[in-house]
Design an enzyme around this catalytic site. Structure first.
Site, short mmCIF file in Angstrom:
data_model
loop_
_atom_site.label_atom_id
_atom_site.label_comp_id
_atom_site.label_asym_id
_atom_site.label_seq_id
_atom_site.Cartn_x
_atom_site.Cartn_y
_atom_site.Cartn_z
CB SER A 2 58.22 -10.66 11.98
OG SER A 2 58.09 -10.30 10.61
N GLY A 19 55.40 -9.88 7.91
CA GLY A 19 55.91 -10.75 6.86
C GLY A 19 57.36 -10.52 6.49
CD GLU A 30 48.78 -8.98 4.59
OE1 GLU A 30 47.89 -9.86 4.67
OE2 GLU A 30 49.93 -9.14 5.03
CD GLU A 44 49.08 -7.65 12.55
OE1 GLU A 44 49.56 -8.76 12.81
OE2 GLU A 44 48.43 -7.41 11.53
CG ASN A 63 45.93 -13.30 9.20
OD1 ASN A 63 45.18 -13.87 8.42
ND2 ASN A 63 46.36 -12.06 9.01
CD1 TRP A 64 47.20 -19.98 9.45
CD2 TRP A 64 45.45 -21.34 9.13
NE1 TRP A 64 47.27 -20.98 10.39
CE2 TRP A 64 46.20 -21.83 10.22
CE3 TRP A 64 44.30 -22.03 8.76
CZ2 TRP A 64 45.84 -22.99 10.91
CZ3 TRP A 64 43.94 -23.19 9.44
CH2 TRP A 64 44.70 -23.67 10.51
CE LYS A 65 49.21 -12.30 6.96
NZ LYS A 65 50.27 -11.36 6.77
CG HIS A 111 45.67 -7.72 8.17
ND1 HIS A 111 46.60 -7.47 7.19
CD2 HIS A 111 46.28 -8.50 9.10
CE1 HIS A 111 47.73 -8.08 7.51
NE2 HIS A 111 47.57 -8.72 8.67
N GLY A 147 51.18 -14.58 11.57
CA GLY A 147 50.95 -14.96 10.17
C GLY A 147 51.86 -16.11 9.79
#
Ligand code: PGA
Length: 277
Positions: free
Chosen positions: A233, A187, A110, A181, A21-23, A108, A254
């Site tokens: 993480s 993160g 976020e 998650e 997941n490169w966000k 997600h 991530g």
């Protein structure tokens, strides 16, 4: 009448799935270069791993071109629930499929936080993605406050049940990934204990059994085409702890997917583990 207790599934270990997941972390040029490096480095993996790269929307075409013929799949980071209409800024599942996506991350934390997505929106997105034969990567997980209050099992069960409320069990040819998650591990560089992840994977497994068990289905089974993943993480050092056993089938990564050497080391660890089991 008590709840059916789901026995642990006794089936061959599936090919592990590793999703990057490169966000909003990379430019188009950076995403394309990283995809090339991963494609080239993944050729020497000692066992099959289903790799999925999820770049930002505008990088999808160039990453798709890099991945063509490699067996590495392309995924998007969100999709809308409708196919066409006055929805400024939204991207439909069919457009994503047309752009070469096979997977889409939905719900997600976020997006739940920054875009105020609720379970109902996530649920409509999951069923829209399934209709277009995209594989949803449905993200669920509790906040730190939920965990401190001991509510994680209830919260995650509710998220799974609500997100799948409008979806029949994924039919043959359809697949679904559910990524547990915990929000407080994303993160932070601090993954949770593998036992905690396994407990929550079992909670998700049970929610699926309760949701999808119907007359005629085997007691204690969930659809074969649903994979349960862990994210938060994950890195090359801890990844193997999260993919052993038959309940978790992969990871959503991530930060550790943004650097080619870190990510390839992680992929090699997953493949070595798969080769040994
Ligand atoms: P992380 O992100 O690996 O940086 O914790 C995971 C995710 O948000 O999917």
């Amino acid at each position: 009448m008590g709840r059916k207790k789901a026995p642990l599934p006794r089936r061959p270990v599936a090919v592990p799935t590793v999703i990057a997941n490169w966000k909003m972390q990379l430019s188009i040029r950076e995403a394309t270069r990283l995809a090339q490096a991963i494609r080239d480095g993944a050729r020497s993996l000692p066992a099959p791993v289903q790799i999925v790269l999820c770049p930002t929307f505008p990088a999808l075409p160039s990453v798709r071109d890099v991945l063509r013929g490699s067996g590495i799949a392309l995924g998007a980071q969100d999709a809308f629930w409708d196919e066409r209409g006055p929805f400024t800024g939204a991207v439909s599942p069919s457009t994503l499929a047309e752009a070469g996506c096979q997977y889409v991350i939905l719900g997600h934390s976020e997006r739940r936080r920054f875009a105020h997505e609720d379970d109902e929106a996530v649920s409509k997105k999951v069923s829209a993605a399934l209709r277009r034969h995209l594989t949803p990567i449905l993200c669920v997980g509790e906040t730190l406050d939920d965990r401190r209050a001991g509510h994680q099992e209830r919260i995650v069960t509710e998220q799974v049940v609500r997100a799948l409320a409008f979806s029949p069990p994924p039919a043959t040819g359809q697949r679904l990934c559910i990524a547990y998650e915990p929000v407080w591990a994303i993160g932070t560089g601090q993954a949770i204990e593998p036992e905690q992840a396994l407990t929550m994977a079992k909670v998700i497994h049970q929610a699926l059994v309760d949701l999808f068990a119907h007359p005629g289905s085997e007691i204690g089974t969930r659809p074969r085409n649903v994979k349960i993943l862990y994210g938060g993480s994950v890195d090359a050092e801890n990844v193997v702890q999260f993919i052993s056993g038959t309940i978790t089938h992969g990871v959503l990564v991530g930060t550790a997917s943004l650097d080619e050497r870190r990510f390839l080391t992680l992929l090699h660890a997953v493949a070595r583990n798969a080769a040994a089991t």
